[in-house]
Write an enzyme that holds these catalytic residues in place. Structure first.
Site, PDB file in Angstrom:
ATOM      1  N   GLU A  89       0.823  -1.206   0.000  1.00  0.00           N
ATOM      2  CA  GLU A  89       0.000   0.000   0.000  1.00  0.00           C
ATOM      3  C   GLU A  89       0.859   1.258   0.000  1.00  0.00           C
ATOM      4  O   GLU A  89       0.635   2.191  -0.776  1.00  0.00           O
ATOM      5  CB  GLU A  89      -0.903  -0.007   1.221  1.00  0.00           C
ATOM      6  CG  GLU A  89      -1.625   1.299   1.504  1.00  0.00           C
ATOM      7  CD  GLU A  89      -2.105   1.355   2.936  1.00  0.00           C
ATOM      8  OE1 GLU A  89      -3.215   0.863   3.196  1.00  0.00           O
ATOM      9  OE2 GLU A  89      -1.375   1.908   3.800  1.00  0.00           O
ATOM     10  N   ASP A 150      -5.098  -3.234  -2.915  1.00  0.00           N
ATOM     11  CA  ASP A 150      -4.976  -1.775  -2.952  1.00  0.00           C
ATOM     12  C   ASP A 150      -3.595  -1.318  -3.410  1.00  0.00           C
ATOM     13  O   ASP A 150      -3.466  -0.382  -4.217  1.00  0.00           O
ATOM     14  CB  ASP A 150      -5.336  -1.151  -1.608  1.00  0.00           C
ATOM     15  CG  ASP A 150      -4.588  -1.747  -0.429  1.00  0.00           C
ATOM     16  OD1 ASP A 150      -3.851  -2.740  -0.602  1.00  0.00           O
ATOM     17  OD2 ASP A 150      -4.749  -1.216   0.693  1.00  0.00           O
TER      18      ASP A 150
END
Length: 407
Positions: A89, A150
């Site tokens: 991330e 993500d």
């Protein structure tokens, strides 16, 4: 443990060296008269003031969170408040930030390539075109070495930005890398039944969490970019599924607040917030430290595409936050049930900062947006707050009018 003042000095020296002793060179490139194609409003602050505040925050963010890789000449984004100090991330965010700041930072490409080298050195154990989600202080993959969706979404989109900004004839073929990662995201992290994103390449048919999706991964801007880059019509279907899901969740489960849950489960017909702890906390079905990003993600799509669903979603959240706080961003809580009951203390910038992007899509929110910008401009980087400060930096890039427009 290295104490902060020394660590900050080391990081600052590293950045200066990478940028040729000029960490941030502000180029007075003109900003588009109407920042984004479908903005309703923008902050009342002057453009030069916002640009200068953004540049200062970016400098401090680099000093706080940019670190050497593991002796291989790469760079990584340090995440002291995450489960591990190097997570996918954070690297995805770092790449998007570097590519977005190219017009303001002469050293942005060095930063981008340094982080990209780190990403490519740590592939997922399940799909080598994705990144391992979690690494320890020795840059060793942990918890199976598989991916988190993500991170790869941001990495892929950042590569498209890099190709558009610098071309792909340098050390890395950004476009080729982007296309490979986009294909891997579709192959390994999209639910075959719902077309919604999975949590990672470890979530496979038959596994307990296969029907679970994280709403903060739902970034329609990326789906549109992936379709444009690949010509694959599947991305139009995937994007439509996520917008429809966001609309269903708001209308069915949070019609008054517009708040999104951290995690959902189901298909288009029965999609609902999860109940209790599914992956992280007992508040997995509430507006927590994942869904706090949705006003930014959906708000950005409203600004760039004018999509009716994204615009309505952003305005629902904006209207409720304006009402419940009396227009004071300092009163934004750090966690809410979908009905609007707060369950954590106020003050975390991971929650109030993203609201500024959604506010730009609402013509009635000028005072609210101005208050949010003033708080953004007055907040300083905290070296222990990677998550909130990295979200805030990306929000400031958007709100100041410096986010790269789609090609």
């Amino acid at each position: 443990m290295i104490r902060w003042p020394f660590a900050r000095t080391v990081a600052a020296l590293l950045i200066l060296a990478l940028a040729g002793c000029d960490a941030v060179t502000v180029l007075r490139a003109p900003v588009s008269p109407g920042f984004y194609p479908h903005e309703a409003i923008r902050p009342s602050a002057g453009r030069a003031e916002m640009r200068d505040r953004l540049a200062a925050y970016y400098r401090d963010w680099q000093a706080a969170f940019v670190r050497p890789g593991c002796g291989d000449g790469t760079l990584r984004i340090h995440s002291p408040d995450a489960a591990y100090p190097a997570i996918a991330e954070a690297q995805g965010y770092g790449l998007v930030i570097a590519a977005s700041m190219a017009a303001l930072d002469a050293g942005a490409r060095r930063l981008f390539d340094g982080i990209l080298g780190f990403v490519l050195a740590h592939p997922s154990s399940n799909d080598a075109d994705l990144m391992a989600a979690e690494l320890d202080t020795g840059c060793v993959e942990r918890d199976g070495g598989d991916s988190a969706t993500d991170g790869d979404l941001d990495i892929a989109y950042a590569l498209l930005l890099a190709d558009r900004t610098w071309g792909s004839a340098g050390s890395y073929d950004y476009r080729a890398l982007a296309l490979r990662r986009i294909a891997a995201i579709k192959r390994s992290t999209v639910n075959r039944d719902s077309s919604l994103l999975l949590l990672g390449d470890w979530s496979t048919p038959g596994s307990p969490l296969y029907g679970t999706s994280r709403t903060s991964d739902w970034n329609p801007v990326y789906f549109r970019a992936f379709q444009a880059a690949t010509g694959d019509p599947a991305w139009a279907r995937i994007g439509a599924a996520h917008r429809a899901a966001a609309d269903r969740l708001q209308r069915t489960f949070s019609p008054r607040t517009g708040l999104m849950p951290d995690f959902v489960r189901g298909t288009a017909a029965d999609l609902a917030p999860v109940t209790g702890r599914v992956l992280e906390t007992s508040h997995d079905g509430d507006f927590g430290f994942n869904a706090c990003r949705t006003p930014w993600r959906l708000g950005l799509d409203a600004l760039l595409s004018g999509d009716a669903v994204s615009t309505a979603a952003a305005r629902r959240m904006t209207a409720w936050f304006r009402s419940v706080t009396g227009g004071d961003p300092a009163r934004v809580g750090s966690g809410y049930t979908l009905a609007g009951t707060g369950y954590r203390a106020v003050g975390d910038n991971a929650f109030w900062a993203p609201l500024a992007v959604a506010a730009m899509a609402d013509p009635d929110a000028q005072r609210w947006l101005d208050a949010l910008w003033q708080r953004l401009a007055g907040t300083r980087v905290d070296p222990g707050n990677y998550f909130g400060d990295t979200l805030q930096l990306q929000v400031m890039i958007v709100v100041s009018g410096n986010y790269p427009l789609p090609a």
